[in-house]
Design an enzyme around this catalytic site. Structure first.
Site, short mmCIF file in Angstrom:
data_model
loop_
_atom_site.label_atom_id
_atom_site.label_comp_id
_atom_site.label_asym_id
_atom_site.label_seq_id
_atom_site.Cartn_x
_atom_site.Cartn_y
_atom_site.Cartn_z
N LYS A 101 0.57 -1.69 -0.24
CA LYS A 101 0.21 0.26 0.09
C LYS A 101 0.92 1.17 0.65
O LYS A 101 2.00 1.29 0.54
CB LYS A 101 -1.27 0.04 1.53
N SER B 227 -9.89 1.81 3.18
CA SER B 227 -9.00 2.59 1.85
C SER B 227 -7.82 2.05 1.52
O SER B 227 -7.86 2.36 -0.04
CB SER B 227 -7.90 4.16 2.73
N SER C 232 -9.60 -0.30 7.62
CA SER C 232 -9.33 -0.02 5.90
C SER C 232 -8.45 -0.70 5.11
O SER C 232 -8.12 -1.64 4.21
CB SER C 232 -8.63 1.66 5.52
#
Length: 248
Positions: A87, A162, A186
């Protein structure tokens, strides 16, 4: 079964048995990204050259270990040679790290996050940095400064957020597992949206050093994978005390 359909555990076992190489797994993953990511936009940066260099190094270590399996010096980690997605809120030395924001466009960290350092030591392969809601604030990965990520099962739907880029990459077989971050869902929510497994570890279980923070009192770096066993394998390498994070 094609290489990209293997679980992390299956790929790890085949690597250790010499039935497949890390370079083969990495090439297959990079081809998959090339084929699909123009539609999914799970990745912000694809690190092809670094990934192949890491794969060659992993193959070399695995070959040395197979020649002398009793040796503790060259004993590989279960993640050695496994292509992973990261990420884009985690600092990777020498690679763009934007947190999904144009504010950080062009930022190249000079150091690795602790989790990245642990994965490097384990011999993992980094294929790229994945898309996320800007500064990890969002639940659909529509709010990235670089455009939305689409759900690989239905591109008209969101992948959650996210960590939507990481979840989409795992679900679309564009990485054998991935790292995300979870403040209020997330990792867990995009895993659910994309049919993957996601875990938010207990606070302090995984060092946050090198994570671009959203809310430090809640943030946790967590793994996403295809199976519970895959996530457990990843967590076992990520977890542990770190002197650079006073809350770990």
């Amino acid at each position: 079964m094609s290489l990209i359909d293997l679980s992390l555990r299956q790929a790890s076992d085949l690597l250790r048995e010499g039935e497949v190489s890390s370079v083969e797994l990495t090439h297959a993953t990079l081809r998959r990204i090339e084929d699909l990511d123009s539609r999914l936009h799970a990745y912000l940066t694809v690190m092809s050259d670094e990934a192949l260099n890491q794969a060659h190094q992993a193959d070399k270590q695995l070959c040395q270990w197979r020649a002398n399996p009793e040796s503790q010096t060259n004993r590989p980690n279960l993640l050695s040679g496994i292509p992973l997605a990261i990420k884009d809120v985690l600092c990777v030395a020498g690679a763009p790290t934007t947190a999904g924001s144009r504010i950080l466009e062009g930022f190249i960290p000079p150091y690795d996050a602790t989790v990245i350092r642990r994965l490097r030591a384990a011999g993992a392969v980094f294929v790229g940095k994945t898309n996320n809601d800007e500064f990890a604030m969002g639940s659909s990965t529509e709010n990235s400064g670089y455009g939305p990520t689409h759900n690989p099962w239905d591109t008209q739907r969101v992948p959650g957020g996210s960590s939507g880029g990481s979840a989409a990459a795992v679900a679309a077989r564009m990485g054998f597992a991935a790292l995300g971050s979870d403040t209020g869902g997330s990792v867990r929510q995009p895993a659910a949206y994309c049919g993957a497994v996601g875990l938010k570890p207990s606070y302090g279980r995984v060092s946050r050093f090198g994570l671009i923070a959203f809310a430090s009192s809640l943030d946790q770096i967590g793994p996403l994978g295809r199976t519970v066993e895959d996530v457990a394998m990843l967590l076992s390498t990520l977890a542990g005390h770190d002197t650079q994070d006073s809350t770990s």
